[in-house]
Motif scaffolding. Structure first.
Motif, PDB file in Angstrom:
ATOM      1  N   ASP A 277       0.835  -1.202   0.000  1.00 23.36           N
ATOM      2  CA  ASP A 277       0.000   0.000   0.000  1.00 23.36           C
ATOM      3  C   ASP A 277       0.873   1.258   0.000  1.00 23.36           C
TER       4      ASP A 277
ATOM      5  N   HIS B  61      -1.751   0.557  -3.359  1.00 19.56           N
ATOM      6  CA  HIS B  61      -2.658  -0.528  -3.766  1.00 19.56           C
ATOM      7  C   HIS B  61      -3.037  -1.346  -2.541  1.00 19.56           C
ATOM      8  N   LYS B  62      -4.339  -1.569  -2.385  1.00 22.25           N
ATOM      9  CA  LYS B  62      -4.795  -2.321  -1.201  1.00 22.25           C
ATOM     10  C   LYS B  62      -5.195  -3.734  -1.593  1.00 22.25           C
TER      11      LYS B  62
END
Ligand SMILES: Cc1ncc(COP(=O)(O)O)c(C=O)c1O
Lengths: 452, 82
Positions: free
Chosen positions: A245, A250-251
């Motif tokens: 992240d 980005h999760k």
């Protein structure tokens, strides 16, 4: 008038030596448990109707255990999803029951993948694990939007190559192996955490636009007695999620903690029975959810917690019923009882001291006994040393807690596999796998012309 | 087969052998048969008694009876054969 005397119930004469104060390997038993019925149905009737030996699965126990596990996790964490580990028991009726209860599917081969599809699981609800996924399997899984858990770099490169040709974007997670303080450390599957391999794999996935990183996976081993090991594992996966992240914004959508919770079976050589030592679902749930909640993961974007629990969910729901074939005396005076259940039907007897009890009333007298299966093989031992009541030929026995792995790892060896039935919630009995016949095997064999 | 004369049999199912100091536990039919043997009953007398009193067929009992005698021998509760 003649006096008709009612005869007394017979129990054969026995004599045991008393070893004062010395406990022996046969253990001491004060109370003799029996299992004469399962979910209200008499064992002797089940055996009469469906032959001996017989596998019996209790829907009631599957549901109760599932609900307990679900409750333990969902009261501690907002997003929980179980995925039924097919290899544990992939009889279609069993899988469908878990799917009905809300489980997704976790598979490790093309064969298991196709079974899940045939059982009505949407492709997007299938987790595809393991080191053996063919190009054909991967293509299918990508097109169906399944969750592909990458095991090694060769597989990752193959997926990236396929992604060039296929319209759908592969949804990927990596399997991570790590040191969680338990021995042995399962390092042959997935990418290692400590040496940076896992981080390296994540970077490669993130830098490739044609694949989508959706999750992180680990399966730290099986029959893990220390909940804390899960806490360590969950913490390390959370750390990777946070790093991804931070670096890419980005999760990941989920963290998959695999399977491995101990069932209440007793391991060979264990000092205390598994019923006393095995952690509860609450213990495991506490360790895992604490680690996730206390991690640096953004609380507004908690990933879903996936669990691939196998044995702990189904072991208790499975029974193996059988019949005494004979009693014998061994050279040293020990009794041996031969039953019609062999290790070919009870693969887990290699590592468990299975609970085996009579199905009918006995007296409290017992003898040092070895229980053998019917195979003409020295290794066919169900219990090497047990204090066992005096059963006669044709008496029935019940082995409990056998729901996991036995109906998949069973062997067609010397004898044929028997019927498997499920008892539903209304106590109706259904055959879910018919007993094998010689014809089944004849169908697969071919004799070359010159040997006819 | 002769049972050692000096063993002590209690009704509650215990046997003590003073020559070895060992103790044994028996189930009720075991006590009964050991007592009959000690009193000098032969196999036929014992078998008749058991078949009359208990729900058992003669083949099963004969099988169990010899097994029981073997255990008595194994535990040295019989006199060495002359
Ligand atoms: C990847 C994976 N998930 C889940 C399981 C199920 O494990 P268990 O039956 O120990 O819960 C296994 C079993 O080996 C596995 O390899």
């Amino acid at each position: 008038m003649t006096n008709i005397m009612k005869k007394q119930k017979y129990e054969r004469p026995i004599i045991n030596r008393i070893n004062a104060g010395v406990s022996n390997k046969f253990g001491t038993q004060t109370k003799i448990n029996i299992i004469s019925e399962i979910d209200g149905l008499a064992v002797k009737d089940l055996l009469k109707d469906y032959d001996s030996p017989l596998y019996v699965i209790s829907e009631r126990e599957i549901r109760e255990t599932y609900n307990k596990a679900k409750q333990a996790f969902s009261t501690r964490y907002p997003k929980v999803q179980f995925a039924w580990s097919y290899k544990t028991n992939y009889l279609d009726a069993v899988c469908r029951l878990y799917h009905k209860l809300g489980s997704w599917a976790e598979v490790v081969s093309g064969f298991e993948y196709d079974k899940a599809i045939d059982n009505g699981v949407p492709g997007s609800n299938i987790i595809f694990n393991g080191p053996d996924k063919s190009e054909e399997d991967l293509t299918k899984a990508i097109k169906n939007g399944s969750l592909i858990h990458v095991d090694h770099f060769d597989e990752l490169y193959l997926i990236m190559k396929l992604a060039d040709k296929i319209e759908e974007t592969p949804k990927l997670a990596i399997r991570v192996n790590m040191d969680t303080g338990i021995y042995p450390q399962w390092d042959r599957f997935g990418f290692n955490y400590e040496n940076g391999e896992a981080w390296n794999a994540l970077n490669r996935i993130m830098l490739n636009e044609k694949v989508d990183l959706v999750g992180l996976h680990t399966h730290i081993g099986t029959y893990i007695m220390t909940p804390n090991a899960y806490g360590v594992a969950a913490y390390k996966l959370a750390e990777l999620a946070v790093r991804v992240d931070k670096k890419y914004g980005h999760k990941v959508k989920y963290i998959d903690m695999g399977g491995g919770f101990a069932s209440k079976n007793t391991l060979k050589g264990a000092y205390l029975p598994g019923t006393d030592t095995c952690p509860s679902f609450d213990d495991y749930a506490e360790a895992i959810t604490n680690a996730l909640i206390n991690s640096e993961i953004d609380p507004d974007n908690l990933p879903t917690l996936f669990l691939e629990t196998g044995r702990a969910l189904i072991d208790d729901a499975g029974y193996l019923l059988g019949t005494v074939l004979a009693n014998k005396r061994l050279a040293d005076g020990r009794r041996s009882t031969i039953i019609d259940i062999g290790i070919n039907m009870l693969f887990t007897s290699f590592w468990y001291e299975h609970n085996i009890v009579p199905a009918q009333e006995t007296t409290h007298h017992t003898e040092d006994t070895t229980i053998y299966g019917p195979l003409c093989m020295n290794i066919d031992v169900i219990r090497a040393a047990i204090q066992f009541p005096l059963l006669n030929k044709k008496d029935h026995v019940v082995i409990s807690r056998i729901g996991a792995y036995n109906m998949t790892q069973w062997l067609q060896f010397i004898t044929l596999r028997p019927n498997v039935v499920i008892i539903d919630m209304d106590k109706n009995v259904h055959i879910i796998r018919e007993n094998e016949t010689k014809k089944n095997f004849d169908q697969l064999e071919k004799v070359p012309e010159y040997l006819k | 087969m002769n049972i050692k004369k000096d063993i002590a049999i209690s009704d509650s199912g215990f046997v003590f052998d003073p020559t070895t100091g060992e103790s044994f536990s028996l189930n009720p039919l075991g006590v009964k048969i050991l007592t009959l043997l000690k009193d000098g009953d032969d196999q036929k007398e014992i078998s008749d008694f058991v078949l009359q009193q208990y729900e058992v067929d003669s083949d099963t009992f004969e099988n169990n009876y010899y097994d029981f005698l073997n255990m008595l021998k194994q535990f040295n509760l019989t006199e060495p054969q002359a």
